[in-house]
Design a protein around this motif. Structure first.
Motif, mmCIF file in Angstrom:
data_model
loop_
_atom_site.group_PDB
_atom_site.id
_atom_site.type_symbol
_atom_site.label_atom_id
_atom_site.label_comp_id
_atom_site.label_asym_id
_atom_site.label_seq_id
_atom_site.Cartn_x
_atom_site.Cartn_y
_atom_site.Cartn_z
ATOM 1 N N ALA A 72 38.103 3.610 24.220
ATOM 2 C CA ALA A 72 38.075 4.795 25.081
ATOM 3 C C ALA A 72 39.479 5.163 25.535
ATOM 4 C CB ALA A 72 37.181 4.541 26.289
ATOM 5 N N LEU A 73 40.284 4.152 25.856
ATOM 6 C CA LEU A 73 41.659 4.405 26.274
ATOM 7 C C LEU A 73 42.461 5.014 25.129
ATOM 8 C CD1 LEU A 73 43.399 3.887 28.827
ATOM 9 C CD2 LEU A 73 44.130 1.753 27.745
ATOM 10 N N THR A 74 42.273 4.486 23.928
ATOM 11 C CA THR A 74 42.986 4.996 22.761
ATOM 12 C C THR A 74 42.574 6.427 22.454
ATOM 13 O OG1 THR A 74 43.117 2.758 21.828
ATOM 14 C CG2 THR A 74 43.449 4.606 20.320
ATOM 15 N N VAL A 75 41.267 6.705 22.502
ATOM 16 C CA VAL A 75 40.771 8.050 22.220
ATOM 17 C C VAL A 75 41.293 9.036 23.258
ATOM 18 C CG1 VAL A 75 38.695 9.492 22.170
ATOM 19 C CG2 VAL A 75 38.739 7.310 20.949
ATOM 20 N N ALA A 76 41.270 8.649 24.525
ATOM 21 C CA ALA A 76 41.743 9.539 25.583
ATOM 22 C C ALA A 76 43.212 9.880 25.389
ATOM 23 C CB ALA A 76 41.520 8.895 26.943
ATOM 24 N N ASP A 77 44.002 8.886 25.000
ATOM 25 C CA ASP A 77 45.428 9.154 24.754
ATOM 26 C C ASP A 77 45.611 10.045 23.537
ATOM 27 O OD1 ASP A 77 46.131 7.604 26.918
ATOM 28 O OD2 ASP A 77 46.526 5.795 25.738
ATOM 29 N N ARG A 78 44.828 9.805 22.485
ATOM 30 C CA ARG A 78 44.962 10.584 21.258
ATOM 31 C C ARG A 78 44.530 12.032 21.468
ATOM 32 N NH1 ARG A 78 42.201 7.930 16.178
ATOM 33 N NH2 ARG A 78 43.642 6.307 16.838
ATOM 34 N N LEU A 79 43.507 12.219 22.301
ATOM 35 C CA LEU A 79 43.025 13.575 22.565
ATOM 36 C C LEU A 79 43.869 14.291 23.616
ATOM 37 C CD1 LEU A 79 39.156 13.051 22.655
ATOM 38 C CD2 LEU A 79 40.565 13.849 20.758
ATOM 39 N N GLY A 80 44.740 13.541 24.270
ATOM 40 C CA GLY A 80 45.553 14.153 25.319
ATOM 41 C C GLY A 80 44.731 14.571 26.525
ATOM 42 N N LEU A 81 43.704 13.800 26.842
ATOM 43 C CA LEU A 81 42.851 14.135 27.978
ATOM 44 C C LEU A 81 43.645 14.021 29.275
ATOM 45 C CD1 LEU A 81 39.515 12.304 27.053
ATOM 46 C CD2 LEU A 81 40.203 14.657 26.553
ATOM 47 N N GLU A 82 43.427 14.970 30.171
ATOM 48 C CA GLU A 82 44.132 14.973 31.442
ATOM 49 C C GLU A 82 43.457 14.085 32.476
ATOM 50 O OE1 GLU A 82 47.082 16.246 32.502
ATOM 51 O OE2 GLU A 82 47.353 16.519 30.351
ATOM 52 N N THR A 83 42.180 13.814 32.291
ATOM 53 C CA THR A 83 41.453 13.027 33.268
ATOM 54 C C THR A 83 42.025 11.618 33.394
ATOM 55 O OG1 THR A 83 39.273 12.163 33.866
ATOM 56 C CG2 THR A 83 39.776 12.310 31.531
ATOM 57 N N ASP A 84 42.003 11.083 34.600
ATOM 58 C CA ASP A 84 42.529 9.747 34.849
ATOM 59 C C ASP A 84 41.468 8.667 34.687
ATOM 60 O OD1 ASP A 84 45.119 10.605 35.436
ATOM 61 O OD2 ASP A 84 44.630 10.991 37.529
#
Length: 408
Positions: free
Chosen positions: A282-294
């Motif tokens: 999930a951390l990797t996907v969030a970084d790859r997608l450039g998600l702004e959510t913390d």
């Protein structure tokens, strides 16, 4: 003093060889401070020898006291209590010293006191040094054990029986479900060690000191918390573990911006490892997608996991559905950004327009252009799902910034 005295050739009188008179002194001091009598070792004979003969202890005697300091630490006796034991024994011995009890010569008493104080100072110094050395060794050993256990726990050690046994001292029952959350800095201001200290306090306050574990790994904080149905572990409706941890960081004013990724709760010896893999993904996907959510939860990214598991299928989907957008002057970026904004806004054109800083008319025009080029319309449920999945795949592949692999 009872018993006969012995005389050293060429020297003053010494206490009896058996030192029987020292035993009550040692017992009384140990009882007074609630410490093991054995930690005094040969300390009292050293004091008596100094007072009567003026002799200071040699290196081997001081080394023996140092070892007693290490033994005290190993037995869980604090440094302060160990020092209290030595001080208590010293003044009790002083009251029983024959050189003090029988002498009316102030100078003789002064020399005896000076000799005792010197030995006391030497002994307490090496005692504390030995205690601190042992404590440092114990901490390093515990840290090494903890780090090794955390690595094996998150990896899912094949020796299940041994892993379960090692988990018991840490208060972890691997038969119960556990969440794993990863807390990672998003800028250069965050320090994992400081965040770990704050989170450990917060986790214990929220969940208690059982079934929890906080450690650092690869520059991130790893948090293991219970996920069972017990009321003590239950979270408020709609609030996930990641949210609880992020709020704890904010309340404690930990510097930097942090992202918290939480896996789902699983039971069993491999449950923690499985939850950790979900949190890491999930951390990797969030970084790859450039998600702004913390805060990201693995359960909210399951569709991304499905897409990411079959790279070839994801590439085919993006190529077949979205590659026609590249025929637009300037490339596919503008239309792809509009699709992303539209889906992120819950498929509400007005909200997408606000987020994209364009008019609603512009959004509807671009969506119509997408339909014209690809044949997929957001107004049709089956085609909308394909478009949405393709957009997610494009974000995971960083397309069109990164070209798609060539067709076989």
């Amino acid at each position: 003093m009872t018993g006969s005295q012995s005389t050293r050739p060429g020297g003053p009188a010494t206490p009896p060889a058996a030192d029987d008179w020292l035993a009550p002194v040692a017992a009384s001091a140990a009882k007074a401070v609630q410490a093991p009598e054995e930690l005094l070792g040969g300390y009292l004979p050293m004091l008596a020898d100094a007072a009567v003969n003026g002799r200071r202890p040699d290196s081997s005697q001081l080394e023996a006291v140092r070892e007693l300091g290490r033994r005290a630490a190993a037995q869980g006796v604090g440094a302060r209590r160990a020092v209290d034991l030595y001080l208590s024994a010293a003044w009790r011995l002083w009251r029983q010293l024959p050189v003090v009890a029988r002498s009316s010569d102030p100078e003789k008493v002064r020399r005896a006191a000076e000799a005792v104080l010197r030995v006391l100072d030497d002994a307490v110094g090496v005692l504390v040094d030995g205690h601190q050395t042992e404590r440092r060794d114990m901490v390093r050993h515990e840290e090494a054990q903890r780090a090794g256990f955390v690595d094996d726990l998150l990896r899912g050690d094949a020796d299940v029986a041994r892993l379960v046994e090692r988990a018991e001292p840490f208060g972890i029952d691997l038969g119960k479900p556990h969440h794993v959350a990863l807390v990672a800095p998003r800028d250069g201001d965050g320090t994992a060690d400081r965040a770990a200290t704050a989170l450990e306090r917060a986790v214990v306050e929220r969940f208690g000191d059982r079934e929890v574990l906080v450690a650092t790994k690869d520059g991130r904080v790893v948090v293991v918390v219970p996920g069972g149905p017990s009321p003590a572990f239950a979270l408020p409706e709609g609030v996930g573990v990641g949210t609880v941890l992020h709020q704890a960081l904010q309340r404690r004013g930990i510097a930097g911006r942090w992202r918290v990724a939480a896996g789902r709760a699983f039971a069993g010896a491999y449950g923690v490892a499985r939850s950790y893999e979900e949190a890491l993904e999930a951390l990797t996907v969030a970084d790859r997608l450039g998600l702004e959510t913390d805060v990201v939860h693995a359960r909210d990214l399951l569709v991304h996991r499905v897409l990411g598991r079959d790279q070839a299928a994801m590439v085919d989907l993006v190529r077949d559905v979205l590659s026609p957008l590249e025929r637009v002057r300037g490339g596919a970026e503008v239309l792809l950004e509009t699709l992303q904004g539209y889906f992120d806004a819950g498929e509400v054109a007005t909200e997408a327009a606000r987020r994209l800083h364009v008019s609603v008319r512009t959004v509807t025009y671009r969506l119509a252009r997408v339909a014209q080029l690809t044949g997929y319309r957001v107004s049709r449920p089956d085609q909308r799902f394909a478009l949405h999945a393709a957009v997610l795949g494009a974000r995971l592949l960083d397309w069109p910034a990164t070209p798609l692999p060539a067709e076989p």
